[in-house]
Design an enzyme around this catalytic site. Structure first.
Site, PDB file in Angstrom:
ATOM      1  CG  ASN A  10      -1.725   1.199   1.434  1.00 26.58           C
ATOM      2  OD1 ASN A  10      -1.780   2.051   0.541  1.00 26.58           O
ATOM      3  ND2 ASN A  10      -2.372   1.315   2.585  1.00 26.58           N
ATOM      4  CD1 TRP A  11       3.527   0.916  -2.700  1.00 28.83           C
ATOM      5  CD2 TRP A  11       3.454   1.836  -4.743  1.00 28.83           C
ATOM      6  NE1 TRP A  11       4.178   0.069  -3.569  1.00 28.83           N
ATOM      7  CE2 TRP A  11       4.151   0.601  -4.826  1.00 28.83           C
ATOM      8  CE3 TRP A  11       3.279   2.593  -5.906  1.00 28.83           C
ATOM      9  CZ2 TRP A  11       4.664   0.109  -6.035  1.00 28.83           C
ATOM     10  CZ3 TRP A  11       3.795   2.115  -7.105  1.00 28.83           C
ATOM     11  CH2 TRP A  11       4.483   0.882  -7.166  1.00 28.83           C
ATOM     12  CE  LYS A  12      -0.206   3.158   4.742  1.00 28.49           C
ATOM     13  NZ  LYS A  12      -0.074   3.257   6.194  1.00 28.49           N
ATOM     14  CG  HIS A  99      -5.843   1.930   5.243  1.00 28.98           C
ATOM     15  ND1 HIS A  99      -5.340   2.911   6.062  1.00 28.98           N
ATOM     16  CD2 HIS A  99      -4.860   1.013   5.091  1.00 28.98           C
ATOM     17  CE1 HIS A  99      -4.086   2.587   6.389  1.00 28.98           C
ATOM     18  NE2 HIS A  99      -3.779   1.441   5.814  1.00 28.98           N
ATOM     19  CD  GLU A 101      -2.895   5.463   6.841  1.00 25.39           C
ATOM     20  OE1 GLU A 101      -2.865   5.462   5.600  1.00 25.39           O
ATOM     21  OE2 GLU A 101      -2.053   4.853   7.544  1.00 25.39           O
ATOM     22  CD  GLU A 171      -3.554  -2.569   7.399  1.00 24.44           C
ATOM     23  OE1 GLU A 171      -2.425  -2.720   6.957  1.00 24.44           O
ATOM     24  OE2 GLU A 171      -4.287  -1.614   7.093  1.00 24.44           O
ATOM     25  N   GLY A 177       2.476   2.205  10.721  1.00 21.00           N
ATOM     26  CA  GLY A 177       3.413   3.312  10.536  1.00 21.00           C
ATOM     27  C   GLY A 177       4.133   3.729  11.810  1.00 21.00           C
ATOM     28  CB  SER A 217       5.305  -1.802  11.908  1.00 26.36           C
ATOM     29  OG  SER A 217       4.849  -0.473  12.150  1.00 26.36           O
ATOM     30  N   GLY A 238       2.826  -1.139   4.311  1.00 27.35           N
ATOM     31  CA  GLY A 238       2.891   0.277   3.956  1.00 27.35           C
ATOM     32  C   GLY A 238       4.335   0.689   3.713  1.00 27.35           C
ATOM     33  N   GLY A 239       4.948   1.269   4.744  1.00 28.92           N
ATOM     34  CA  GLY A 239       6.296   1.842   4.622  1.00 28.92           C
ATOM     35  C   GLY A 239       7.304   0.940   3.926  1.00 28.92           C
TER      36      GLY A 239
HETATM   37  P1  PGA Z   1       2.816   0.198   7.647  1.00 30.25           P
HETATM   38  O1  PGA Z   1       1.336   0.405   7.004  1.00 30.25           O
HETATM   39  O2  PGA Z   1       3.354  -1.077   7.070  1.00 30.25           O
HETATM   40  O3  PGA Z   1       3.581   1.413   7.210  1.00 30.25           O
HETATM   41  O4  PGA Z   1       2.617   0.116   9.124  1.00 30.25           O
HETATM   42  C1  PGA Z   1       0.462  -0.664   6.836  1.00 30.25           C
HETATM   43  C2  PGA Z   1      -0.840  -0.199   6.244  1.00 30.25           C
HETATM   44  O5  PGA Z   1      -1.312   0.889   6.585  1.00 30.25           O
HETATM   45  O6  PGA Z   1      -1.432  -0.891   5.399  1.00 30.25           O
END
Ligand code: PGA
Length: 257
Positions: A10-12, A99, A101, A171, A177, A217, A238-239
């Site tokens: 997930n590149w956000k 998600h 966010e 999640e 993050g 993470s 994500g990251g």
């Molecule tokens: P993260 O994000 O790996 O940066 O914690 C995961 C996500 O939001 O899907």
């Protein structure tokens, strides 16, 4: 039942077009060869505006492309929104919904998420349905209550046959993050609980076939332990998905199980 692993990035709201296409190209090169894809499904979710460019780099590869979000209406006066048909048109196979966010920064609720769920399933795409508790929920012993509510509301009125096109992503919000990962035991416990609720809502065979990714993470260093849990069927990253080496490292962790 053996469920095939599914690792997605997930590149956000990150990268520009040059970086997004370069990353897609590196992934394609690093993952060439059938060995990976026999064991792990792989997808990336770029920002909407880079979907066509990333899709082009990944065309005729086994790396699938999806969107980070979608709107439930099919067309009309919905300024700023994107429909399921538009996602299909640019080659998406999946869309994420729910998600954390979107839930906690944009204020999306279970009712809206359920509408998106139905729009995606009716439109013929696949759903990545995210859910998870806040740190305060966990501290107050409310994790199961929150996860159950999100599952029951998000999956309300979904046909059992359509569950083959739904992937759950557990999640925990406190792990996204933050560099804090759920322990493999915490992840396993939450995933097993999700499966129990799905068995209750549908039946045992649906519960056994649905894939549940862990997100929060995930890194190459912790991936194999997490992916080695019985009810953890992949990762939503994500990251660590923004660099070809770390994302590939997570995928390869799945290969050596
Ligand atoms: P993260 O994000 O790996 O940066 O914690 C995961 C996500 O939001 O899907």
């Amino acid at each position: 039942m053996m469920r095939k692993l599914f690792v997605a990035g997930n590149w956000k709201m990150n990268l520009d077009e040059a970086d997004a296409t370069a990353l897609a190209g590196d992934l394609r090169a690093n993952l060439s060869g059938d060995q990976v894809f026999a064991k792990v499904d792989v997808a990336v979710y770029p920002p909407f505006v880079y979907l066509p460019a990333v899709g082009k780099v990944l065309s005729n590869s086994k790396i699938q492309v999806g969107a980070q979000n979608v709107y439930f209406e099919s067309r009309g006066a919905f300024t700023g929104e994107i429909s399921v048909a538009m996602l299909k048109d640019v080659g998406c196979r999946y869309s994420i919904i729910g998600h954390s966010e979107r839930r906690h920064v944009m204020g999306e609720d279970d009712v809206l998420i359920n509408k998106k769920m139905h729009a995606i399933l009716q439109g013929g795409l696949e759903v990545i349905f995210c859910l998870g508790e806040l740190l305060s929920d966990r501290e107050q012993g409310q994790t199961e209550k929150v996860v159950e509510r999100q599952l029951r509301n998000g999956l309300m009125a979904v046909e059992p046959a359509d569950m083959s096109r739904v992937t759950i992503a557990y999640e925990p919000v406190w792990a996204i993050g933050t560099g804090k990962t759920a322990t493999p035991g915490q992840a396993q416990e939450a995933h097993a609980f999700c499966r129990e609720i799905i068995a209750d809502m549908f039946d045992e065979s649906v519960a056994q076939q649905v894939r549940i990714q862990y997100g929060g993470s995930v890194k190459p260093e912790n991936a194999s332990e997490l992916l080695g849990q019985k009810d953890v069927d992949g990762a939503l990253v994500g990251g660590a998905s923004l660099k070809s080496d770390s994302f590939t490292g997570i995928i390869k962790a799945g290969l050596n199980l």
